[in-house]
Enzyme design. Structure first.
Site, PDB file in Angstrom:
ATOM      1  N   ASP A 270     -63.480 -24.020  -2.987  1.00  0.00           N
ATOM      2  CA  ASP A 270     -62.714 -24.633  -4.065  1.00  0.00           C
ATOM      3  C   ASP A 270     -62.522 -23.559  -5.135  1.00  0.00           C
ATOM      4  OD1 ASP A 270     -61.323 -26.329  -5.709  1.00  0.00           O
ATOM      5  OD2 ASP A 270     -62.728 -27.989  -5.551  1.00  0.00           O
TER       6      ASP A 270
HETATM    7  C1  BGC Z   1     -59.704 -28.874  -7.171  1.00  0.00           C
HETATM    8  C2  BGC Z   1     -59.036 -28.752  -5.825  1.00  0.00           C
HETATM    9  C3  BGC Z   1     -57.716 -28.052  -5.965  1.00  0.00           C
HETATM   10  C4  BGC Z   1     -57.939 -26.679  -6.597  1.00  0.00           C
HETATM   11  C5  BGC Z   1     -56.681 -25.851  -6.766  1.00  0.00           C
HETATM   12  C6  BGC Z   1     -59.755 -27.547  -7.906  1.00  0.00           C
HETATM   13  O1  BGC Z   1     -60.123 -27.739  -9.228  1.00  0.00           O
HETATM   14  O2  BGC Z   1     -61.006 -29.385  -7.024  1.00  0.00           O
HETATM   15  O3  BGC Z   1     -58.861 -30.030  -5.265  1.00  0.00           O
HETATM   16  O4  BGC Z   1     -57.093 -27.935  -4.714  1.00  0.00           O
HETATM   17  O5  BGC Z   1     -58.507 -26.898  -7.875  1.00  0.00           O
HETATM   18  O6  BGC Z   1     -55.861 -26.368  -7.740  1.00  0.00           O
END
Ligand code: BGC
Length: 730
Positions: A270
């Site tokens: 993530d």
């Molecule tokens: C989220 C993800 C997301 C990523 C990119 C993170 O904060 O948990 O679900 O895909 O950001 O934006």
């Protein structure tokens, strides 16, 4: 003679036919992908040989907010990801501000819990298919969707993005969404692996959970997305599991994902969720993504190069990661099928409409005020901020720059504008402050002037439709709600409007449960809707006027109070000292309510229709089954009303006298059928006997207990209509 010759000939032909069929079957059985895999692996090995260590490392970390480096000299593109799940996110600058392009609008699809409320895997597939086409049209090869963490607490800020509290419903939808996306040669990135069930302290919280709950509740949809859906990428979650960050959790990434489930694709962190170089590299993370440059400071950039040179991470480990990335690239951009894609098409809008119209849940209709009858209703008061609000953007995290979004008011005007007078009042203003991280703070209270205006329009109209609930600012990634109460002084508004107009219909818009206990008590018409995509208003209006009979069913339990919910009843949320113990174990959602005999506000699987359905004749094809069998369960369903409708029949199983704790019942199959007015239809469901297993912690494996199982089919988890028993032997 002639006859004999002919029959000899016939015999010869028959034998030839049987043999060729056998060969054909054998060929068909011979797993094609294995051959393809061998050829692909050879190709990938050859590429890996040509790469320098520096080039390999350059492929393992972000080089922009959503992308990684390719190898230009060999014609290999990088991973170009974009956010879902609501649709393909607009392009952003390096500081996350919108790139302000004119080419990056996309279809806004209904949110995850709306998709789940359809109980329709075919719609989940269509959603995935269209999202995949749009991802490709935007020249990305990985879409960061679907997201399906279990709804452990109704407060989780991302409940709206996720599907359900039930692992079976979750898995059936996740598999179809992944298959749909990947049918377009775009990689699904299933997220967030694993036990990312709260936003409070999500970046530091450690989850303590017993193995049985992990296997039975939190992992099944991930497992199905990998082993059945064949997802090509997966995103590790921010939180820790049993002391180790998910992005460096060898148990999750190496043992379960890569070894047990045979995952061949790439594990992507993530954004900003990587915490080490050597641990993460050796424990299964393949790609590090993050939110900010400089990218060379990332754990998987020069630090990883140094660690390889220092012998702390072997080059084989690096090669394995590179192979996985190349494998994804060869299934997407270099697959030979990575066509130009399609975006914002009428077909995609139709998918958004179909999901929205099947997701709306009729909670109460005691006086049959719904569907609205334009012949008698001459004026409607449309009240509430949610009647004119859009939901494609808002809050923290991924949204969509929708090409258009039909609001609830616009939908009603589209459908009724020339027949009915519509009087609008905003009713409340939706303002909230966030002063502490992780949770929502105070929201605005009822505004007397706005309430007066709402009461005035309600008084002069035949019917009042009050649109309340949450919105995309209020329900958001990175924070949980503080409680279940309706925000923005909405309850006061409901009371005031209901008092002056007995024909008040309450439409609650939200992606997670709210406390609507008082409304259930005082109001006779309640409809639940979601952040329902660009066709939101049209679908809602069509349900309200009866063009479509509602068929949505709740994908999670609505508790009567927060304290009823397992994590809250046990004070096991949000944890102490950055540690949260999942003390409820396997008793999540209705498993808890039913086993503990707690009456919720609305049960899992609940949802009414404008017609009514009778169930009859539940049978199974056999009475006794073995572990590998599939039971064929059949019944008849009759539409007892005068309009066409759809009904989801839910099959729950209970183990009668078990050696271990078993939930009172568990969903193991469901089917949604359309039944014409005053007609009957046959329905059938497949019950995998393997799905009756529980996870035996001591043995470390799934065990099917022999004995009797109750098979119950109902219209919700509480409204069981028919019951039979089957016997399982070893
Ligand atoms: C989220 C993800 C997301 C990523 C990119 C993170 O904060 O948990 O679900 O895909 O950001 O934006």
């Amino acid at each position: 003679m002639l006859n004999k010759a002919r029959s000899a000939n016939t015999l010869y032909l028959l034998v030839f036919f049987v043999i060729s069929v056998k060969i054909a079957v054998a060929q068909e059985k011979k797993p094609q992908p294995v051959q393809k895999d061998v050829a692909l692996n050879t190709k990938i090995d050859a590429i890996v040989k040509k790469l320098t260590l520096e080039e390999k490392i350059s492929m393992l970390h972000a080089n922009s907010i959503f992308g990684t480096a390719g190898i230009e000299r060999l014609g290999i593109p990088g991973l170009m990801t974009d956010d879902g799940p609501l649709g393909v996110r607009e392009d952003v600058k390096e500081n996350w501000s919108p790139a302000n392009l004119t080419t990056d609008s996309a279809t806004f699809f209904p949110n995850g819990s709306a998709i789940a409320a359809t109980w329709n895997p075919t719609l989940a597939y269509r959603y995935g298919h269209d999202l995949g086409e749009e991802t490709k049209a935007r020249k990305k090869n990985v879409i960061l969707a679907p997201a399906f963490n279990i709804a452990r607490t109704p407060l989780c800020g991302r409940t709206y993005e996720y599907y359900s509290e039930d692992p079976y419903l979750n898995a059936r939808l996740a598999v179809q969404a992944v298959k749909g996306i990947q049918s377009q040669n775009v990689a699904a990135c299933v997220k967030h692996f694993a036990v990312n069930n709260q936003e409070v302290e999500r970046g530091r919280i450690n989850v303590e959970i017993d193995e049985r709950a992990l296997r039975e509740i939190y992992l099944p949809a991930f497992k199905a997305a990998i082993t059945e859906g064949n997802a090509w990428t997966i995103m590790s979650a921010y939180n820790k599991l049993r002391g180790a960050y998910c992005s460096e959790n060898s148990y999750l990434l190496q043992k379960i994902l890569k070894r047990e489930w045979g995952f061949k694709g790439a594990v992507i962190s993530d954004w900003g969720g990587t915490h080490s170089t050597v641990n993460a590299a050796n424990n299964g993370l393949d790609v590090e993504m993050g939110s900010n440059p400089p990218y060379n400071n990332y754990y998987f950039a020069s630090k990883l190069l140094d660690s390889v040179k220092a012998g702390k991470v072997s080059e084989q480990v690096i090669d394995d990661k590179v192979r996985r990335i190349l494998w994804v690239i060869y299934h997407t951009s270099l697959s030979g099928h990575y066509t130009s894609g399609k975006i914002n098409t009428p077909e995609h809008s139709k998918t958004a409409y179909d999901i929205a119209s099947e997701s709306i849940v009729l909670l109460k209709n005691d006086k049959h005020l719904l569907p609205l009858k334009p012949s008698t209703v001459k004026s409607i008061a449309v009240i509430g901020d949610n009647a004119t609000r859009t939901f494609h953007l808002g809050g923290f995290g991924a949204g969509v720059k929708a090409r258009y979004e039909v609001t609830a008011l616009a939908g009603l005007q589209n459908r009724l504008g020339n027949k009915v007078t519509i009087n609008f009042a905003q009713g409340y203003s939706a303002v909230f402050k966030q002063t502490s991280p992780g949770v929502n703070d105070e929201t605005s209270k009822a505004d007397p002037a706005m309430t007066r205006e709402a009461v005035a329009v309600a008084k002069k109209s035949d019917v009042a439709i009050l649109f309340i609930g949450g919105n995309r600012d209020y329900e958001s990634e990175s924070r949980d709600r503080r409680d279940l109460s309706l925000p923005f002084g909405e309850q006061d508004l409901v009371d005031a409007v209901t008092e002056v107009n007995p024909n008040t219909i309450i439409v609650v818009v939200g992606g997670a449960p709210y406390d609507i206990g008082k409304i259930k008590h005082t109001n006779h018409a309640i409809v639940w809707s979601w952040y329902n995509g660009e066709e939101n208003g049209n679908a809602l209006a069509d349900v309200l006027i009866g063009k479509i009979s509602p068929s949505g069913k709740l994908p999670f339990t609505f508790p009567a109070s927060l304290k009823q919910s397992p994590a809250h009843a046990l004070d096991a949320y949000p944890g102490e000292n950055l540690n949260v113990k999942y003390q409820e174990g396997i008793l999540v959602g209705y498993r808890w309510f039913d086993t503990k005999k707690i009456e919720p506000l609305y049960p899992f699987g609940y949802g009414l229709s404008y017609t009514s359905f009778n169930y009859a004749g539940l049978t199974t094809d056999k009475k006794t089954y073995k572990s590998g069998d599939v039971a064929q369960v059949s019944l008849k369903i009759k539409n007892a009303g005068s309009i066409k409708g759809k009904e989801t029949m839910q099959l729950y199983v209970s183990k009668l006298s078990s050696a271990v704790l078993r939930p009172e019942k568990e969903l193991k199959a469901f089917t949604k059928v359309t039944v014409e007015a005053a007609s009957a239809a046959n329905a059938s469901m497949k019950l995998n006997i393997a799905d009756l297993a529980y996870f035996n912690e001591k043995a470390g494996k799934w065990v099917i207990e022999p004995g009797d199982y109750k098979v119950a089919v109902g219209s919700s988890s509480k409204d069981i209509r028919l019951v039979t028993t089957i016997h399982v032997i070893k």
